[in-house]
Design a protein around this motif. Sequence first.
Motif, PDB file in Angstrom:
ATOM      1  N   GLY A 156      19.644  27.698 -13.441  1.00 12.05           N
ATOM      2  CA  GLY A 156      20.371  28.702 -13.340  1.00 12.05           C
ATOM      3  C   GLY A 156      21.239  29.531 -13.131  1.00 12.05           C
ATOM      4  O   GLY A 156      21.412  30.612 -12.858  1.00 12.05           O
ATOM      5  N   ALA A 157      21.998  28.851 -11.699  1.00 10.09           N
ATOM      6  CA  ALA A 157      22.648  29.394 -10.853  1.00 10.09           C
ATOM      7  C   ALA A 157      24.284  29.901 -11.127  1.00 10.09           C
ATOM      8  O   ALA A 157      24.570  28.514 -12.069  1.00 10.09           O
ATOM      9  CB  ALA A 157      23.037  28.306  -9.368  1.00 10.09           C
ATOM     10  N   GLY A 158      24.471  30.691 -11.252  1.00 14.03           N
ATOM     11  CA  GLY A 158      26.121  30.661 -11.358  1.00 14.03           C
ATOM     12  C   GLY A 158      25.560  31.880 -12.780  1.00 14.03           C
ATOM     13  O   GLY A 158      27.272  31.423 -13.515  1.00 14.03           O
ATOM     14  N   ILE A 159      25.174  31.262 -13.737  1.00 13.32           N
ATOM     15  CA  ILE A 159      24.824  32.142 -14.910  1.00 13.32           C
ATOM     16  C   ILE A 159      24.989  33.683 -15.297  1.00 13.32           C
ATOM     17  O   ILE A 159      24.708  34.259 -14.707  1.00 13.32           O
ATOM     18  CB  ILE A 159      23.445  31.404 -15.895  1.00 13.32           C
ATOM     19  CG1 ILE A 159      23.548  30.009 -15.939  1.00 13.32           C
ATOM     20  CG2 ILE A 159      23.904  31.873 -17.380  1.00 13.32           C
ATOM     21  CD1 ILE A 159      22.531  29.515 -16.721  1.00 13.32           C
ATOM     22  N   TYR A 160      25.787  34.251 -16.084  1.00 17.02           N
ATOM     23  CA  TYR A 160      26.845  35.599 -16.456  1.00 17.02           C
ATOM     24  C   TYR A 160      26.745  35.657 -18.181  1.00 17.02           C
ATOM     25  O   TYR A 160      27.086  34.935 -18.546  1.00 17.02           O
ATOM     26  CB  TYR A 160      28.143  35.835 -15.899  1.00 17.02           C
ATOM     27  CG  TYR A 160      27.628  35.658 -14.084  1.00 17.02           C
ATOM     28  CD1 TYR A 160      27.632  36.892 -13.633  1.00 17.02           C
ATOM     29  CD2 TYR A 160      28.569  33.897 -13.542  1.00 17.02           C
ATOM     30  CE1 TYR A 160      28.387  36.315 -12.246  1.00 17.02           C
ATOM     31  CE2 TYR A 160      28.684  33.910 -12.405  1.00 17.02           C
ATOM     32  CZ  TYR A 160      28.176  35.335 -11.952  1.00 17.02           C
ATOM     33  OH  TYR A 160      28.301  35.081 -10.305  1.00 17.02           O
ATOM     34  N   LYS A 161      25.780  36.664 -18.311  1.00 18.85           N
ATOM     35  CA  LYS A 161      25.990  37.363 -19.306  1.00 18.85           C
ATOM     36  C   LYS A 161      27.322  38.174 -19.225  1.00 18.85           C
ATOM     37  O   LYS A 161      27.105  38.888 -18.188  1.00 18.85           O
ATOM     38  CB  LYS A 161      24.245  38.400 -19.838  1.00 18.85           C
ATOM     39  CG  LYS A 161      24.555  38.590 -21.598  1.00 18.85           C
ATOM     40  CD  LYS A 161      23.626  39.123 -21.335  1.00 18.85           C
ATOM     41  CE  LYS A 161      23.536  40.363 -22.220  1.00 18.85           C
ATOM     42  NZ  LYS A 161      22.063  41.351 -22.824  1.00 18.85           N
ATOM     43  N   ILE A 162      27.831  37.878 -20.891  1.00 21.76           N
ATOM     44  CA  ILE A 162      29.312  39.286 -20.336  1.00 21.76           C
ATOM     45  C   ILE A 162      28.943  40.134 -22.148  1.00 21.76           C
ATOM     46  O   ILE A 162      28.968  39.270 -22.607  1.00 21.76           O
ATOM     47  CB  ILE A 162      30.206  38.338 -20.471  1.00 21.76           C
ATOM     48  CG1 ILE A 162      31.829  39.602 -20.367  1.00 21.76           C
ATOM     49  CG2 ILE A 162      30.939  37.101 -21.230  1.00 21.76           C
ATOM     50  CD1 ILE A 162      32.682  38.485 -20.264  1.00 21.76           C
ATOM     51  N   LYS A 163      29.482  41.085 -21.989  1.00 22.19           N
ATOM     52  CA  LYS A 163      29.428  41.746 -23.417  1.00 22.19           C
ATOM     53  C   LYS A 163      30.514  43.410 -23.465  1.00 22.19           C
ATOM     54  O   LYS A 163      31.251  43.734 -22.185  1.00 22.19           O
ATOM     55  CB  LYS A 163      27.973  42.957 -23.579  1.00 22.19           C
ATOM     56  CG  LYS A 163      27.640  43.959 -24.729  1.00 22.19           C
ATOM     57  CD  LYS A 163      26.608  44.367 -24.394  1.00 22.19           C
ATOM     58  CE  LYS A 163      26.427  45.379 -25.476  1.00 22.19           C
ATOM     59  NZ  LYS A 163      25.114  46.381 -25.988  1.00 22.19           N
ATOM     60  N   ASN A 164      30.684  42.830 -25.150  1.00 23.92           N
ATOM     61  CA  ASN A 164      32.000  43.700 -24.388  1.00 23.92           C
ATOM     62  C   ASN A 164      31.915  44.851 -26.022  1.00 23.92           C
ATOM     63  O   ASN A 164      31.141  44.656 -26.669  1.00 23.92           O
ATOM     64  CB  ASN A 164      33.346  43.335 -25.322  1.00 23.92           C
ATOM     65  CG  ASN A 164      34.547  44.300 -25.597  1.00 23.92           C
ATOM     66  OD1 ASN A 164      34.942  43.793 -26.655  1.00 23.92           O
ATOM     67  ND2 ASN A 164      34.955  44.560 -24.744  1.00 23.92           N
TER      68      ASN A 164
END
Length: 361
Positions: A156-164
């Motif tokens: 799970g290292a380096g996982i991101y959620k991105i929302k606009n």
Amino acid sequence: MISFGMMSRSLKSETTYFTEIARRANPDTFTCFRFSPAKIHPITEVVAGEKFDHKKGKWVKAEFPLPMMIYDRCFYGNDLESKQSMAIVKWLKNRKDITFLGNGLPNKWTIYEVLSRSALAPYIPETILAASGKAVIAQLKKWNVAILKPVFGSGGAGIYKIKNSGRKFTISADADGRLAEKEFLSSSETEAWLDRLCSNNEYMMQPYLELSDSENCPFDIRVLLQKDWEDKWLLRGKGIRRGHKDGILSNLAAGAGIQTFEEYAGSLDLRTRKFISFELDEIISMLPGILEASFPRLFELGIDIGVSKDKALWVLDTNSKPGRKVISSVNPDLREVLYKAPLEYALSLTENLPEREGQHL
């Protein structure tokens, strides 16, 4: 006599697991060693590591020739030491006098390309390579919310959620059991941050799936498969990993809890329970064969399967060097089987050695 080497990048890694395997090895059949690839002398090919002493019941320092059978439990990062170790392991796998218990799968993108073209394609989330910040932002116009995962990564290292949301971009990640968020008020700022991220690691991007339970805790189903002495895949067990409320990840490294699959299934209505069990069986029966048709022989496989709010199942990750914590926690009686499994499969390989195959790290 089978010289059986258990290999990890550090002798501090998996000490308990390797020790329990060695304790169960018949000393008339196996001589057990543990070592790091970095400790192989390049000229003499002598290994500086440890040998299991059955009389003393512990590991002792030793120098020994390269083992004829190797159980590879090496995990790699993006650092120089990892790359050096990978090169040594690749050299070992090209030798005709050494057999690896199982082979490592390639990176997540290569696996995605195979699975997305297979009969399991409906269970595989749409995925693209995140080549740049501009590419990510362009894709967000379609998905609105997405997950960024490193192509080379685990735990799970380096996982991101991105929302606009309009002109605002929110990037979040699980850190020490809590959600950390960063907000940008322009696409140019966001693009610059993403460019820095993608310059350090190769990333891929998926639409964000609602893989959380009724309390908004992310969870997934961890499945452990191993081969038996007849080279047949066996389901060792299933368990649930459950992350913190409003979080992103259900990885144990991110602080997830563990519960039995039966406890989870019992919380579902009968129709949903039957549907999920059927879909799970379908994935489990097909996945190993699909992978081995494209990649070299495997010994074990960890599969992480998410369940979305609409009860659709998604294959999130496949791991050829899986952990055992989830399965052994929900079924402690299985530990004995898991300790013996590598030895039994090693015996079957020595009796019927396969032809040499191309091998992945």
